[in-house]
Motif scaffolding. Structure first.
Motif, PDB file in Angstrom:
ATOM      1  N   ASN A 114     -12.273  31.103 -29.454  1.00 12.81           N
ATOM      2  CA  ASN A 114     -11.131  30.232 -29.223  1.00 12.81           C
ATOM      3  C   ASN A 114     -10.507  30.601 -27.878  1.00 12.81           C
ATOM      4  OD1 ASN A 114      -9.489  32.498 -29.603  1.00 12.81           O
ATOM      5  ND2 ASN A 114      -9.107  32.026 -31.739  1.00 12.81           N
ATOM      6  N   TRP A 115      -9.434  29.902 -27.514  1.00 14.81           N
ATOM      7  CA  TRP A 115      -8.869  30.080 -26.171  1.00 14.81           C
ATOM      8  C   TRP A 115      -8.350  31.486 -25.926  1.00 14.81           C
ATOM      9  CZ3 TRP A 115      -3.661  31.275 -25.961  1.00 14.81           C
ATOM     10  CH2 TRP A 115      -2.915  31.034 -27.124  1.00 14.81           C
ATOM     11  N   LEU A 116      -7.752  32.113 -26.944  1.00 16.27           N
ATOM     12  CA  LEU A 116      -7.195  33.437 -26.742  1.00 16.27           C
ATOM     13  C   LEU A 116      -8.291  34.502 -26.711  1.00 16.27           C
ATOM     14  CD1 LEU A 116      -4.716  35.160 -26.347  1.00 16.27           C
ATOM     15  CD2 LEU A 116      -4.424  35.265 -28.817  1.00 16.27           C
ATOM     16  N   THR A 117      -9.280  34.363 -27.572  1.00 15.63           N
ATOM     17  CA  THR A 117     -10.394  35.305 -27.567  1.00 15.63           C
ATOM     18  C   THR A 117     -11.154  35.225 -26.252  1.00 15.63           C
ATOM     19  OG1 THR A 117     -10.611  35.017 -29.962  1.00 15.63           O
ATOM     20  CG2 THR A 117     -12.443  36.064 -28.819  1.00 15.63           C
ATOM     21  N   ASP A 118     -11.372  34.013 -25.767  1.00 15.81           N
ATOM     22  CA  ASP A 118     -12.055  33.834 -24.487  1.00 15.81           C
ATOM     23  C   ASP A 118     -11.261  34.476 -23.355  1.00 15.81           C
ATOM     24  OD1 ASP A 118     -14.043  32.506 -22.678  1.00 15.81           O
ATOM     25  OD2 ASP A 118     -12.257  31.433 -22.022  1.00 15.81           O
ATOM     26  N   PHE A 119      -9.945  34.334 -23.387  1.00 12.66           N
ATOM     27  CA  PHE A 119      -9.105  34.926 -22.338  1.00 12.66           C
ATOM     28  C   PHE A 119      -9.168  36.451 -22.385  1.00 12.66           C
ATOM     29  CE2 PHE A 119      -4.947  36.579 -20.962  1.00 12.66           C
ATOM     30  CZ  PHE A 119      -4.934  36.132 -19.651  1.00 12.66           C
ATOM     31  N   LEU A 120      -9.060  37.037 -23.584  1.00 12.19           N
ATOM     32  CA  LEU A 120      -9.095  38.490 -23.708  1.00 12.19           C
ATOM     33  C   LEU A 120     -10.480  39.054 -23.395  1.00 12.19           C
ATOM     34  CD1 LEU A 120      -6.862  39.112 -26.853  1.00 12.19           C
ATOM     35  CD2 LEU A 120      -6.365  39.726 -24.484  1.00 12.19           C
ATOM     36  N   ARG A 121     -11.517  38.265 -23.597  1.00  8.58           N
ATOM     37  CA  ARG A 121     -12.854  38.720 -23.237  1.00  8.58           C
ATOM     38  C   ARG A 121     -12.946  38.958 -21.723  1.00  8.58           C
ATOM     39  NH1 ARG A 121     -17.722  38.301 -25.689  1.00  8.58           N
ATOM     40  NH2 ARG A 121     -16.922  36.870 -27.269  1.00  8.58           N
ATOM     41  N   ARG A 122     -12.245  38.122 -20.968  1.00  7.54           N
ATOM     42  CA  ARG A 122     -12.293  38.221 -19.507  1.00  7.54           C
ATOM     43  C   ARG A 122     -11.155  39.056 -18.938  1.00  7.54           C
ATOM     44  NH1 ARG A 122     -11.079  33.641 -17.422  1.00  7.54           N
ATOM     45  NH2 ARG A 122     -10.479  32.539 -19.333  1.00  7.54           N
ATOM     46  N   HIS A 123     -10.031  39.152 -19.662  1.00  3.67           N
ATOM     47  CA  HIS A 123      -8.855  39.865 -19.151  1.00  3.67           C
ATOM     48  C   HIS A 123      -8.265  40.707 -20.274  1.00  3.67           C
ATOM     49  CE1 HIS A 123      -9.060  37.141 -15.689  1.00  3.67           C
ATOM     50  NE2 HIS A 123      -9.072  36.132 -16.540  1.00  3.67           N
ATOM     51  N   GLY A 124      -9.019  41.664 -20.744  1.00  4.10           N
ATOM     52  CA  GLY A 124      -8.584  42.437 -21.901  1.00  4.10           C
ATOM     53  C   GLY A 124      -7.954  43.766 -21.573  1.00  4.10           C
TER      54      GLY A 124
END
Length: 230
Positions: free
Chosen positions: A118-128
């Protein structure tokens, strides 16, 4: 069975409706009833040591299972000084974050194939990194269950995950607990327009605005990535 993060995403709307209904119920009770009497009843119910410990445990367990455990703030912040309330909320929310992280990590090991972020998981994958996680914890608009489960599913370093949770939630709970406590005092004394009361509410409004802007930007970037646009 759908992946864990999809189940959480579909449950977000239901939790939002639940939060709205509870908030409306609280507002209606304060508007139609005797606020001082209601607050005195709440302090009797939620202010004792055993009740407080039970509320902290309830908060942790609810967050572990992706339920809106942060609603417990309304049973803690009005009846304790802000510093005490922040400490209690940190214990409950950080414990719940750790438990949800462990649950999500276990689920991810069995649901790794065909998983769509989802959008948040995708974001944290790249900016965690820790700073980003802390920002997501501070600003409203990012459900803690989504952050907790995304962190566990992605296998983010547990030390950094917990550090970001403690630091970010300390800021967030500090603002919330102060605003709620000052508002409670204003209701009982009738001094609603005091600057001491309005300042935490102004800071909270700014947090809500910034959180909405940040969430919109992250979701827009996710949509652009899925559409193949730069």
């Amino acid at each position: 069975m759908p992946p864990a993060h999809r189940r959480i995403t579909r449950a977000t709307l239901g939790r939002g409706v639940l939060v709205l209904l509870i908030a409306l119920g609280i507002i209606s009770a304060l508007w139609m009833g005797d606020p001082a009497r209601l607050l005195a009843w709440g302090e009797t119910f939620a202010g004792g040591p055993w009740a407080t410990a039970g509320l902290v445990l309830l908060m942790a367990l609810m967050l572990v299972f992706a339920l809106p455990g942060t609603l417990v703030i309304w049973l803690i912040a009005p009846f304790h000084p802000p510093l005490v309330a922040v400490g209690l909320l940190l214990i409950g929310s950080t414990s719940g974050a750790w438990g949800a992280y462990r649950v999500a990590a276990r689920l991810a090991r069995t649901e790794r194939d065909g998983r769509e972020d989802n959008w948040l998981t995708d974001f944290l994958r790249r900016h965690g990194h820790v700073a980003t996680q802390m920002a997501l914890r501070v600003f409203p608009g990012f459900p803690h269950s989504m952050i907790n489960y995304a962190g566990g599913a992605l296998g983010l370093p547990l030390g950094g995950f917990l550090l970001a949770a403690v630091l970010g939630l300390a800021v967030k709970w500090g603002v919330y607990a102060t605003a709620i406590h000052e508002a409670t005092d204003a209701i009982t004394t009738g001094e609603v327009l005091q600057a001491r009361t309005l300042l935490p509410l102004v800071v909270l409004a700014i947090f809500l605005l910034l959180g909405s802007v940040l969430r919109y930007w992250i979701q827009r970037q996710h949509s652009r990535r899925r559409a193949g646009r730069p």
